[in-house]
Design a protein around this motif. Structure first.
Motif, PDB file in Angstrom:
ATOM      1  N   THR A  24       0.813  -1.223   0.000  1.00 47.82           N
ATOM      2  CA  THR A  24       0.000   0.000   0.000  1.00 47.82           C
ATOM      3  C   THR A  24       0.846   1.273   0.000  1.00 47.82           C
ATOM      4  O   THR A  24       0.305   2.373   0.080  1.00 47.82           O
ATOM      5  CB  THR A  24      -0.961   0.043   1.222  1.00 47.82           C
ATOM      6  N   SER A  25       2.178   1.129  -0.134  1.00 48.40           N
ATOM      7  CA  SER A  25       2.989   2.348  -0.131  1.00 48.40           C
ATOM      8  C   SER A  25       2.690   3.138  -1.400  1.00 48.40           C
ATOM      9  O   SER A  25       2.508   2.572  -2.476  1.00 48.40           O
ATOM     10  CB  SER A  25       4.471   2.010  -0.048  1.00 48.40           C
ATOM     11  N   ALA A  39      -5.387   2.772   0.062  1.00 48.17           N
ATOM     12  CA  ALA A  39      -4.702   1.794   0.903  1.00 48.17           C
ATOM     13  C   ALA A  39      -5.715   0.961   1.676  1.00 48.17           C
ATOM     14  O   ALA A  39      -5.591  -0.265   1.769  1.00 48.17           O
ATOM     15  CB  ALA A  39      -3.748   2.504   1.865  1.00 48.17           C
ATOM     16  N   THR A  66       4.986  -4.156   5.724  1.00 45.57           N
ATOM     17  CA  THR A  66       4.248  -2.890   5.624  1.00 45.57           C
ATOM     18  C   THR A  66       4.715  -1.861   6.645  1.00 45.57           C
ATOM     19  O   THR A  66       5.223  -2.204   7.711  1.00 45.57           O
ATOM     20  CB  THR A  66       2.731  -3.120   5.788  1.00 45.57           C
ATOM     21  N   ASP A  75       2.437   0.526   7.131  1.00 44.56           N
ATOM     22  CA  ASP A  75       1.140   1.171   7.272  1.00 44.56           C
ATOM     23  C   ASP A  75       0.457   0.726   8.569  1.00 44.56           C
ATOM     24  O   ASP A  75      -0.018  -0.399   8.689  1.00 44.56           O
ATOM     25  CB  ASP A  75       0.304   0.784   6.050  1.00 44.56           C
ATOM     26  N   SER A  99      -2.981  -0.715   8.193  1.00 42.93           N
ATOM     27  CA  SER A  99      -3.000  -2.112   7.723  1.00 42.93           C
ATOM     28  C   SER A  99      -2.762  -3.044   8.896  1.00 42.93           C
ATOM     29  O   SER A  99      -3.444  -4.047   9.070  1.00 42.93           O
ATOM     30  CB  SER A  99      -1.890  -2.382   6.711  1.00 42.93           C
TER      31      SER A  99
END
Ligand SMILES: Nc1ncnc2c1ncn2[C@@H]1O[C@H](COP(=O)(O)OP(=O)(O)OP(=O)(O)O)[C@@H](O)[C@H]1O
Ligand SMILES: [Mg+2]
Length: 265
Positions: free
Chosen positions: A181-182, A189, A211, A213, A216
């Motif tokens: 999701t970067s 995302a 990740t 994130d 996430s």
């Protein structure tokens, strides 16, 4: 196959990836040292750690793409690093990968990109291959027209989805995602995370996801492995991590703690 008792339950969890004593270095710099890691069937494991701690190196080492100085890797019950080429190929067919860099071949359309692993591993008629590839493209939520576009004509989010479609081309048991999701905006995302969770639930995938994130980690990961000081500092649920007394872990997950408190109000 290796099993371990699940904490607090009588049920056994099946280990689908087991790394033991993994040591990797470049020149006189050791990146990973005597690292152990477990991934259980059907889980989404988040792998975190400061930039440069060796998350991508670990992923590549598990896949046998990076040479290690010591240690062993078992995948789906098979000593993967010791396996003969045929056994290895049969395991490879059950793994899908979305790399951090160079997600798609820029000279191929989305459809051709998704067909690529099938061409390599399967003997299928071109028509069947195209049909299967279009199915994967639909599965990841891309419009049918996207199949005939070149990667340069896609948005960042569409590229991630197309790369995921390619990772799913062989109906893998395990997918490896490196920073999927970067570069996506928070909504993109979140949608991607939702897609991963849905695929895990419907296809029974096991997901190894590197990740940065926090969202996430909080919303889709069942467990998290934290890399630091050349090994896995701790592997566990968010609650295990919040209770873990380590400066980097405490600092990093403070955001999660704040979120947790908010959601409890
Ligand atoms: N082929 C290579 N040759 C030499 N050094 C390398 C090589 N690949 C990785 N490294 C080094 O190993 C360390 C870990 O790299 P890695 O890419 O695994 O970090 P990472 O945790 O994935 O970081 P990021 O979060 O920024 O993606 C870095 O210091 C990097 O410079
Ligand atoms: Mg990386």
């Amino acid at each position: 196959m290796t099993t371990q008792p699940e904490h607090g339950h009588g049920r056994e969890k099946e280990v689908v990836i087991s790394g033991r004593g993994i040591t990797v270095g470049f020149g006189d710099r050791l990146i990973l040292e005597n690292l152990d890691i477990n991934v259980y069937r059907g889980e989404i494991l988040g792998v975190v750690g400061a930039s440069g701690t060796g998350k991508s190196v670990l992923l590549r080492t598990i896949l046998g793409l990076q040479k290690k100085r010591a240690g062993s890797v078992e995948i789906l019950g098979v000593p993967y690093d010791d396996a003969d080429p045929d056994t290895r190929a049969s395991i490879d067919r059950r793994l899908g990968v979305l790399f951090q860099q160079g997600a798609l071949f820029s000279s191929l359309t989305v459809l051709q990109n998704v067909e690529f692993p099938m061409r390599e591993h399967l003997r299928l008629s071109p028509r069947l291959m195209e049909e299967l590839a279009r199915l994967k493209i639909e599965l990841v939520g891309l419009a049918p027209e996207a199949a005939d576009r070149m990667p340069s004509e896609l948005s960042g989010g569409m590229i991630k989805r197309a790369s995921l479609a390619r990772a799913l081309a062989m109906d893998p048991a395990i997918v490896f995602l490196d920073e999927p999701t970067s570069g996506l905006d928070p909504i993109g995302a979140a949608e991607f995370d939702e897609l991963i969770a849905t695929l895990r639930d419907t296809l029974g995938l096991t997901v190894f996801m590197v990740t940065h994130d926090l969202d996430s980690l909080y919303t889709v990961c069942d467990r998290i492995a934290v890399l630091g000081d050349r090994h896995v500092l701790i592997e566990g649920t968010i609650d295990d991590l919040l209770a873990f007394d380590h400066p980097w872990v405490q600092k990093y997950f403070r955001g999660v703690r704040a979120r947790r408190l908010e959601s409890e109000v």
